[in-house]
Design an enzyme around this catalytic site. Sequence first.
Site, PDB file in Angstrom:
ATOM      1  CB  CYS A  91      -1.106  -0.078   1.075  1.00  0.00           C
ATOM      2  SG  CYS A  91      -2.012   1.386   1.571  1.00  0.00           S
ATOM      3  CB  CYS A 212      -2.689  -1.803   4.291  1.00  0.00           C
ATOM      4  SG  CYS A 212      -1.975  -0.437   4.117  1.00  0.00           S
TER       5      CYS A 212
END
Length: 406
Positions: A91, A212
């Site tokens: 991410c 995440c």
Amino acid sequence: MSGGVDSSVAALLLKRRGYSVTGVFMKNWDSLDESGVCTTEKDCEDAYRVCQSLDIPFHQVSYVKEYWHEVFSYLLKEYEKGRTPNPDILCNKHIKFNHFHKYAINILGAHAFATGHYARTSQEDDDVFEHAHTSPPTTLFRNRFEIRNPVRLYKGADLLKDQTFFLSQISQDALQKTMFPLAGLTKEFVKKIAAEAGFHHVLKKKESMGICFIGERNFEKFILEYLEPKPGNFVSIEDGTVMGKHKGWFTLTLGQRAKIGGQKDAWFVVDKDISTGDVFVAPTTSHPALFRDTVRTDRFHWIAVDPPPELARTQMMECHFRFIHQMPLTPCTVTLNMDGSVWISLSQPVRALTPGQFAVLYKGDECLGSGKIIQLGPSEYTLQQGRERLIRAAQHKEPQTPEAAS
């Protein structure tokens, strides 16, 4: 700004230092958590309240589509291949320090980009603004000076909170324009600043620990919403006995306890065979089948672009390794392969080295970068079995008589 204490204090510190600051909230996932609460809305509201109290502009931007295509779909493919990916590293690489970074610089016209990570770089904050005025290279080849003087990534002052592990795949271009206001601070001190600033609504929140941007969930239940169950057997690594059934190898990772019905003792996942669907298990959490001392990565991502001179010159280098955030650093020897991948040989066997995770390398305080683990060396158990076979073979060899020999 995530609506958490770290990014809130980062914004406050930049404002106090006289910078013109804009807060941006990034939305990457579109759904409720398991209790039916949309945590994204709450986080966005918290970030907005901090911006209001700091009297700075607030924007929100959605990367739901990009996150799905570049992080989550990749995650699912990796699980199907029997690997265990790291969504936080991915991410940061694809979303926060790529799409979001470009949005800040190109769309909002920012000269620099700041996050609440506990990390440091080799450049002073004022140098970041120097980079802001240099246009990116128009040619295919980068300016050699730029590569000779890359920005380096160092551990933050709070070694317990240090987040360089999660930043180990970000690009040199992004790092050159990034500031980490919390570089020299400890988490305790950051909380103190937040309390004094009256950010009580963010102080009350607990640390985010889930996948995440997706949050904390029952992993097996969550992954089976996206992948078809592929039932298979739990098989003992020691004698091949079928111990029980699982719902799919992708619901399990190496080193975790296997939920096997009717077993009094704990069994742990040590290997997977995705061609048969078998998941191999071993008794006890410190079984030798869980320990290995060699891994190979795919093409290694060096934060400074080029590999360290010593490695480039001799193809070998001593440094330190980790593949889990906050695990103790292990001394290692790195060998550079022709294709840019590396072999990492550890000074001692490490438990549950896992394909798909990132091998992150450190030299002193510097985070050198990372590479995805794609191959493991033999386990201590395999080596032990091999040694025992050799001994047995040697014992079975009858000593030859002189007559037979002639």
